[in-house]
Design a protein around this motif. Structure first.
Motif, PDB file in Angstrom:
ATOM      1  N   VAL A 206       0.873  -1.186   0.000  1.00 51.18           N
ATOM      2  CA  VAL A 206       0.000   0.000   0.000  1.00 51.18           C
ATOM      3  C   VAL A 206       0.905   1.230   0.000  1.00 51.18           C
ATOM      4  CG1 VAL A 206      -1.736   1.306   1.269  1.00 51.18           C
ATOM      5  CG2 VAL A 206      -1.884  -1.191   1.160  1.00 51.18           C
ATOM      6  N   ARG A 207       0.904   1.972  -1.072  1.00 51.36           N
ATOM      7  CA  ARG A 207       1.849   3.081  -1.233  1.00 51.36           C
ATOM      8  C   ARG A 207       1.195   4.452  -1.330  1.00 51.36           C
ATOM      9  NH1 ARG A 207       6.919   1.127   0.032  1.00 51.36           N
ATOM     10  NH2 ARG A 207       7.118  -1.004  -0.784  1.00 51.36           N
ATOM     11  N   ALA A 208      -0.005   4.510  -1.876  1.00 53.00           N
ATOM     12  CA  ALA A 208      -0.649   5.809  -2.099  1.00 53.00           C
ATOM     13  C   ALA A 208      -0.960   6.484  -0.770  1.00 53.00           C
ATOM     14  CB  ALA A 208      -1.923   5.631  -2.901  1.00 53.00           C
ATOM     15  N   ARG A 209      -0.813   7.778  -0.759  1.00 55.99           N
ATOM     16  CA  ARG A 209      -1.162   8.580   0.409  1.00 55.99           C
ATOM     17  C   ARG A 209      -2.172   9.646  -0.007  1.00 55.99           C
ATOM     18  NH1 ARG A 209       0.542   4.721   2.157  1.00 55.99           N
ATOM     19  NH2 ARG A 209       2.171   4.378   3.731  1.00 55.99           N
ATOM     20  N   TRP A 210      -3.249   9.727   0.780  1.00 54.27           N
ATOM     21  CA  TRP A 210      -4.318  10.689   0.540  1.00 54.27           C
ATOM     22  C   TRP A 210      -4.173  11.839   1.523  1.00 54.27           C
ATOM     23  CZ3 TRP A 210      -8.395   9.534  -3.022  1.00 54.27           C
ATOM     24  CH2 TRP A 210      -8.355   8.240  -3.567  1.00 54.27           C
ATOM     25  N   GLY A 211      -4.660  13.009   1.141  1.00 56.50           N
ATOM     26  CA  GLY A 211      -4.569  14.149   2.042  1.00 56.50           C
ATOM     27  C   GLY A 211      -5.447  15.295   1.592  1.00 56.50           C
ATOM     28  N   CYS A 212      -5.201  16.441   2.171  1.00 58.56           N
ATOM     29  CA  CYS A 212      -5.919  17.677   1.835  1.00 58.56           C
ATOM     30  C   CYS A 212      -4.891  18.757   1.539  1.00 58.56           C
ATOM     31  CB  CYS A 212      -6.817  18.105   2.993  1.00 58.56           C
ATOM     32  SG  CYS A 212      -8.102  16.900   3.440  1.00 58.56           S
ATOM     33  N   SER A 213      -5.222  19.619   0.594  1.00 58.43           N
ATOM     34  CA  SER A 213      -4.249  20.610   0.141  1.00 58.43           C
ATOM     35  C   SER A 213      -3.824  21.564   1.250  1.00 58.43           C
ATOM     36  CB  SER A 213      -4.826  21.403  -1.040  1.00 58.43           C
ATOM     37  OG  SER A 213      -6.064  22.024  -0.678  1.00 58.43           O
ATOM     38  N   GLY A 214      -4.675  21.776   2.248  1.00 50.64           N
ATOM     39  CA  GLY A 214      -4.327  22.692   3.331  1.00 50.64           C
ATOM     40  C   GLY A 214      -3.583  22.038   4.475  1.00 50.64           C
TER      41      GLY A 214
END
Length: 332
Positions: A206-214
Motif C-alpha cells: 500500500v503506497r498511495a497517500r491521501w490528504g488535503c491541500s491545506g
C-alpha cells in the motif's frame, strides 16, 4: 424399518448442515479479511476527517554530498483530452478491458492494452516537452451522480458514477539522497501500490497517500474529509532502484524496488529517477467518493495504484538525470 428411517433422516440433516456451513465459510472467504457494504461501496471506516490524522513526524533523509537533490517537473496537463480506458498495459498487455476498472492518463495519447514500443514511440503526447511516456491511475468517482459521458459506465463491476476530473496533475522526478542517479532504460515499465490490497494478507505494497491541500503535513491511506475550500490529494511514489537488467519484471515489481528509509537501494540495484505523481480534486465537503477497483476490492482507498511506461528519448532522460544530479529545480 423405523431405525433405517431415522438413520436416513439423520444423514439428510448432516448433509444439509454441511452445505450450510460450507456456504457460510465460502461467503466469509469471498468477503476477505474486511467487511463491506452489501453493494460493494466503501464503508464509513474508509473515510477520515483530515484533522483526526496525526501529523507526519518522519522526515526524508537530507541529501548528502554524493546525493542527487534536484527535481524535474514534466508538464503533461491534467487529461484535458479525456483519455480513459479499462486497459492496463503494464499488468495486462494485449488484454482489452483487462483492468476491470477505468484508468485516467496523461502523457502518451495512444496508450491502450495493445500498445507496443513502436506505437508509443510514434504517438502524440499531452506533455509540453514531448515526453511520450504514459502515466495512468484509477479514476475517482461520485457514486451519488450517474455517469453520462464515455467511460463512465463502460467499466462495470460496480464502478459507477460520474468521474471526478483532476484539478491538477503534477508529474515529477526526484533524485536520491545518498547517490547520483543513472538513466532509466527506454520502455521501462513500473507500478506502485496494490490493486488487491483489500483482500491481501499484508499492506506492505500500500503506497498511495491521501490528504488535503491545506494540510501537507498529514497523510492517510483512507479517503480524507477536507475542510471547505481545500482539495483532496493523492500522492503516488514509484520505486526507484533498478536491477540493471530488465524493463519488465516477472511480478511487475521484481525489476524495480523501493529504497530503504535512509534512501539506500537494495543490493544489486541502481538508483534511477524517482517518479512521483500528485493528483488533486475539487470534492464538496462531506461527499463520499469512490476509487475504481476490482469488484472484490470494494473501492478501498488502500487499493490505489498507478503505472508508468518510460518512452522518453535517451536525450530527454539524460536531461532529467543531469538536472537531478546537479541539484537543480527544472521543468519541461
Amino acid at each position: 424399518m423405523g431405525n433405517e428411517h431415522r438413520l436416513l433422516t439423520l444423514a439428510v440433516c448432516l448433509v444439509l448442515a454441511g452445505g450450510l456451513i460450507a456456504a457460510v465459510l465460502g461467503a466469509s472467504r469471498a468477503a476477505g479479511p474486511h467487511a463491506g457494504t452489501a453493494d460493494g461501496r466503501p464503508v464509513a471506516s474508509d473515510y477520515v476527517d483530515i484533522r483526526d490524522v496525526p501529523r507526519l513526524t518522519a522526515t526524508a533523509p537530507a541529501p548528502g554530498s554524493e546525493g542527487s537533490a534536484g527535481s524535474m517537473v514534466v508538464d503533461c496537463g491534467r487529461n484535458e483530452q479525456g483519455h480513459y480506458n479499462e486497459d492496463n498495459l503494464v499488468v495486462s498487455p494485449g488484454l482489452l478491458g483487462g483492468a476491470h476498472h477505468t484508468h485516467a492518463y496523461v502523457g502518451n495519447l495512444s496508450t491502450n492494452a495493445l500498445s507496443t514500443e513502436a506505437s508509443l514511440d510514434a504517438a502524440a503526447t499531452s506533455c509540453a516537452g514531448g515526453d511520450r511516456s504514459t502515466y495512468y491511475w484509477p479514476v475517482l468517482r461520485r457514486p451519488d451522480r450517474p455517469g453520462t459521458r464515455p467511460h463512465e459506465d463502460s467499466a462495470g463491476h460496480g464502478n459507477v458514477g460520474a468521474i471526478v476530473p483532476e484539478t491538477s496533475v503534477l508529474v515529477e522526478f526526484r533524485g536520491n539522497p545518498v547517490s547520483k542517479v543513472v538513466p532509466m532504460p527506454r520502455f521501462l515499465r513500473a507500478m506502485t501500490g496494490d490493486a488487491v490490497a483489500y483482500t491481501a494478507d499484508t499492506e506492505a505494497e500500500v503506497r498511495a497517500r491521501w490528504g488535503c491541500s491545506g494540510s501537507p503535513d498529514r497523510a492517510t491511506t483512507r479517503y480524507p474529509r477536507c475542510p471547505s475550500g481545500e482539495r483532496v490529494t493523492r500522492t503516488l511514489v514509484f520505486p526507484s532502484c533498478w536491477n540493471g537488467l530488465d524493463t519488465v519484471g516477472v511480478t511487475h515489481r521484481s525489476h524495480l524496488l523501493f529504497t530503504a528509509a535512509n534512501g539506500v537501494c537494495p543490493k544489486d540495484t541502481f538508483p534511477v529517477p524517482e517518479l512521483r505523481v500528485s493528483l488533486a480534486y475539487e470534492i464538496p465537503p462531506g461527499l463520499n467518493v469512490a476509487l475504481d477497483s476490482f469488484p472484490e476490492q470494494r473501492h478501498s482507498p488502500k487499493t490505489d495504484h498507478a503505472m508508468f511506461v518510460n518512452a522518453m528519448t535517451d536525450r530527454q532522460m539524460a536531461a532529467v538525470v543531469r538536472c537531478l544530479n546537479e541539484g537543480r529545480a527544472c521543468r519541461t
